[in-house]
Design a protein around this motif. Structure first.
Motif, PDB file in Angstrom:
ATOM      1  N   ILE A  70       0.835  -1.205   0.000  1.00 21.98           N
ATOM      2  CA  ILE A  70       0.000   0.000   0.000  1.00 21.98           C
ATOM      3  C   ILE A  70       0.871   1.256   0.000  1.00 21.98           C
ATOM      4  O   ILE A  70       0.601   2.212  -0.728  1.00 21.98           O
ATOM      5  N   LEU A  71       1.946   1.258   0.793  1.00 25.18           N
ATOM      6  CA  LEU A  71       2.844   2.419   0.808  1.00 25.18           C
ATOM      7  C   LEU A  71       3.500   2.637  -0.553  1.00 25.18           C
ATOM      8  O   LEU A  71       3.658   3.779  -0.996  1.00 25.18           O
ATOM      9  N   GLU A  72       3.871   1.556  -1.228  1.00 26.32           N
ATOM     10  CA  GLU A  72       4.458   1.684  -2.564  1.00 26.32           C
ATOM     11  C   GLU A  72       3.440   2.262  -3.546  1.00 26.32           C
ATOM     12  O   GLU A  72       3.769   3.120  -4.365  1.00 26.32           O
ATOM     13  N   ALA A  73       2.182   1.813  -3.456  1.00 32.07           N
ATOM     14  CA  ALA A  73       1.130   2.353  -4.325  1.00 32.07           C
ATOM     15  C   ALA A  73       0.911   3.837  -4.052  1.00 32.07           C
ATOM     16  O   ALA A  73       0.673   4.618  -4.977  1.00 32.07           O
ATOM     17  N   ILE A  74       1.006   4.237  -2.794  1.00 30.57           N
ATOM     18  CA  ILE A  74       0.865   5.657  -2.447  1.00 30.57           C
ATOM     19  C   ILE A  74       2.018   6.461  -3.034  1.00 30.57           C
ATOM     20  O   ILE A  74       1.818   7.516  -3.632  1.00 30.57           O
ATOM     21  N   LYS A  75       3.248   5.961  -2.896  1.00 28.10           N
ATOM     22  CA  LYS A  75       4.415   6.678  -3.424  1.00 28.10           C
ATOM     23  C   LYS A  75       4.337   6.843  -4.940  1.00 28.10           C
ATOM     24  O   LYS A  75       4.707   7.880  -5.472  1.00 28.10           O
ATOM     25  N   VAL A  76       3.850   5.829  -5.626  1.00 27.77           N
ATOM     26  CA  VAL A  76       3.790   5.870  -7.087  1.00 27.77           C
ATOM     27  C   VAL A  76       2.668   6.779  -7.584  1.00 27.77           C
ATOM     28  O   VAL A  76       2.822   7.471  -8.586  1.00 27.77           O
TER      29      VAL A  76
END
Length: 78
Positions: A70-76
């Motif tokens: 989820i954090l990676e999706a937010i960063k992207v």
């Protein structure tokens, strides 16, 4: 019907939503269905967000709802 909508939205070219000092509302949902009224097929997790000031939004299919994914999706996307 919801599968058609999700597939269509996932295929759209998506730009980053929000930015510094902007509020983006995010949520996750699981889509699944019965197969011949016998059992469940594998679920599909969708993570998305919307920036209400401009109505920009994004949807991302994720393998699960773990914090790192989820954090990676937010960063992207944000």
């Amino acid at each position: 019907m919801h599968e058609v909508c999700v597939d269509s939205l996932l295929k759209c070219h998506q730009q980053k939503t929000g930015g510094p000092d902007m509020i983006v509302e995010v949520d996750e949902s699981m889509f699944t269905k019965h197969k011949n009224n016998v059992g469940w097929i594998l679920p599909h997790w969708i993570f998305g967000g919307v920036w209400h000031e401009t109505n920009k939004s994004f949807l991302v299919k994720v393998p699960n709802q773990s914090m790192s994914i989820i954090l990676e999706a937010i960063k992207v996307n944000i």
